[in-house]
Design a protein around this motif. Sequence first.
Motif, PDB file in Angstrom:
ATOM      1  N   TYR A  18       0.822  -1.209   0.000  1.00  0.00           N
ATOM      2  CA  TYR A  18       0.000   0.000   0.000  1.00  0.00           C
ATOM      3  C   TYR A  18       0.859   1.264   0.000  1.00  0.00           C
ATOM      4  O   TYR A  18       1.995   1.268   0.459  1.00  0.00           O
ATOM      5  CB  TYR A  18      -0.905   0.045   1.237  1.00  0.00           C
ATOM      6  N   ASN A  19       0.272   2.348  -0.495  1.00  0.00           N
ATOM      7  CA  ASN A  19       0.788   3.684  -0.261  1.00  0.00           C
ATOM      8  C   ASN A  19      -0.350   4.516   0.317  1.00  0.00           C
ATOM      9  O   ASN A  19      -1.511   4.097   0.285  1.00  0.00           O
ATOM     10  CB  ASN A  19       1.354   4.303  -1.550  1.00  0.00           C
ATOM     11  N   ARG A  21      -2.163   8.537   0.507  1.00  0.00           N
ATOM     12  CA  ARG A  21      -2.242   9.753  -0.290  1.00  0.00           C
ATOM     13  C   ARG A  21      -3.136  10.785   0.389  1.00  0.00           C
ATOM     14  O   ARG A  21      -4.050  10.433   1.134  1.00  0.00           O
ATOM     15  CB  ARG A  21      -2.788   9.439  -1.686  1.00  0.00           C
ATOM     16  N   GLU A  38       0.172   1.465  -7.742  1.00  0.00           N
ATOM     17  CA  GLU A  38       1.494   2.095  -7.790  1.00  0.00           C
ATOM     18  C   GLU A  38       1.530   3.323  -8.695  1.00  0.00           C
ATOM     19  O   GLU A  38       2.537   4.027  -8.739  1.00  0.00           O
ATOM     20  CB  GLU A  38       2.526   1.098  -8.318  1.00  0.00           C
ATOM     21  N   VAL A 105       1.529   4.275   6.735  1.00  0.00           N
ATOM     22  CA  VAL A 105       2.090   3.513   5.619  1.00  0.00           C
ATOM     23  C   VAL A 105       3.065   2.437   6.104  1.00  0.00           C
ATOM     24  O   VAL A 105       3.163   1.359   5.503  1.00  0.00           O
ATOM     25  CB  VAL A 105       2.750   4.453   4.583  1.00  0.00           C
ATOM     26  N   ASN A 109       2.369  -1.738   5.658  1.00  0.00           N
ATOM     27  CA  ASN A 109       3.375  -2.555   4.964  1.00  0.00           C
ATOM     28  C   ASN A 109       4.338  -3.213   5.946  1.00  0.00           C
ATOM     29  O   ASN A 109       5.508  -3.467   5.611  1.00  0.00           O
ATOM     30  CB  ASN A 109       4.143  -1.678   3.966  1.00  0.00           C
ATOM     31  N   ILE A 146       1.926  12.042  -1.377  1.00  0.00           N
ATOM     32  CA  ILE A 146       1.876  10.582  -1.355  1.00  0.00           C
ATOM     33  C   ILE A 146       3.105  10.044  -0.632  1.00  0.00           C
ATOM     34  O   ILE A 146       4.184  10.621  -0.721  1.00  0.00           O
ATOM     35  CB  ILE A 146       1.788  10.033  -2.797  1.00  0.00           C
ATOM     36  N   PHE A 148       5.125   6.346  -0.172  1.00  0.00           N
ATOM     37  CA  PHE A 148       5.257   4.909  -0.393  1.00  0.00           C
ATOM     38  C   PHE A 148       6.510   4.411   0.319  1.00  0.00           C
ATOM     39  O   PHE A 148       7.358   5.208   0.745  1.00  0.00           O
ATOM     40  CB  PHE A 148       5.280   4.562  -1.892  1.00  0.00           C
TER      41      PHE A 148
END
Length: 339
Positions: A18-19, A21, A38, A105, A109, A146, A148
Motif C-alpha cells: 500500500y501507499n 495519499r 502504484e 504507511v 506494509n 503521497i 510509499f
Amino acid sequence: MNEIDWSNIGFGYMKTDYNVRCYYRDGKWGEIETCSDEHINIHMAATCLHYGQEAFEGQKAFRCPDGKIRAFRLEENAARLQSTCRGIMMPEVPTDLFVEMCHRVILLNERFVPPYESGAALYIRPLLIGTGAQVGVHPAEEYLFIIFVTPVGPYFKGGFATTNYVITRDYDRAAPLGTGTYKVGGNYAASLRANMEAHAKGYSCEFYLDSKEKKYIDECGAANFIAIKNGTYITPKSTSILPSITNKSMQQLALDLGLKVECRPIPVEELDTFEEAAACGTAAVLSPIGYIDDPAVGKRYTFSKDGQPGPICEQLYTKFRNIQYGIEPDVHGWVSVIE
C-alpha cells in the motif's frame, strides 16, 4: 515473503502492498487515503511536469532487536519538506499529517520491514507534486502528497566501508542562491551526468566544489561531507547545500562524545589536513571516504589506512545506528516507535 533474501537486497524499488495519499484542493488538505495502486493519474499540464513543483523526502524505519519498529526524526523531515514548500511555492504539509501518514504507511506494509539481523531497512519516500493544470509559470492550485515505502539494503554495496570520490569541476549541483537547500528532483537531475562519469572512472561518486569560485567544498554526490581533525567535527557551510538531518544528528552525537563542531566554508586544500572524512545522509548514513582524487591538479587526498574506516567515524556510526535500533538510550527524543 520467504522469497525475499533480506541480506542481499539492493538499494532500489520493490513493490509493497500500500501507499497513502492526501490531496490539497480548494485551499485545504483532504482526508488520508489508502491505495494499492502504484500509479498516479495526473493532468498532462500538471505543474510538477512543466515547472518543477515537486519535492520529496527520505527516511527509514527499522525492525529492532526488541521486535518493535522504529523510525528516525520524522518531525525533522516534515520541517525540511515545509522549507522546500516555501521555497518553490507549494502548500506546506502540516507536521501532524506528515507523521500520521508515515505511521500509517509503515503499519500497512509491516511485513516488508526487514528483520533486524539483515542490515536492511524500510525506506520511506514522501512525495509532494503539483497536479493542477497550468500553462504559464505559476504555482498550481491542486497538489498530491503521497508516501510509499520499499525495503532497501545499504546505499553503497560495501555497507560501512570506505568509498572513493573524484572532484568534478565540469558540473555544478546547484547555484549558490538556487534550490540547493531544498530537496527537489531538479538538484538530482543536475547530478546524473557527473555521477555517471564518476562511476565510469571507477569511483563510488562525484565530489562537488562551490559553484561560484570552485574553491570550497560543497557536497559529495547526494550527501553532505564531514571531516575529523584535531578532535573537531567539521562540515561545510554553504547556501547551496541540502541541510542533512543525519548530519545534524551526527553533530549532536559528536558533541556528546566530547568533540568540537565547526560548520564553516572549507577550502579544497584543507582536505590535505583531515584525519578522517565521510559522506552522510539518510541513504548512506555515515559512509567513510577512503580517498578523493582531484584530476585537475593531479592530487589524491587520502583519509584511510589500508581502506579501513577511521575510529571516530566508526564510533559516530555505531552510536547513531544503536539509537535508531533502540539499543542505546534515545536521550534526544529522536526515535518514534511505530505501533
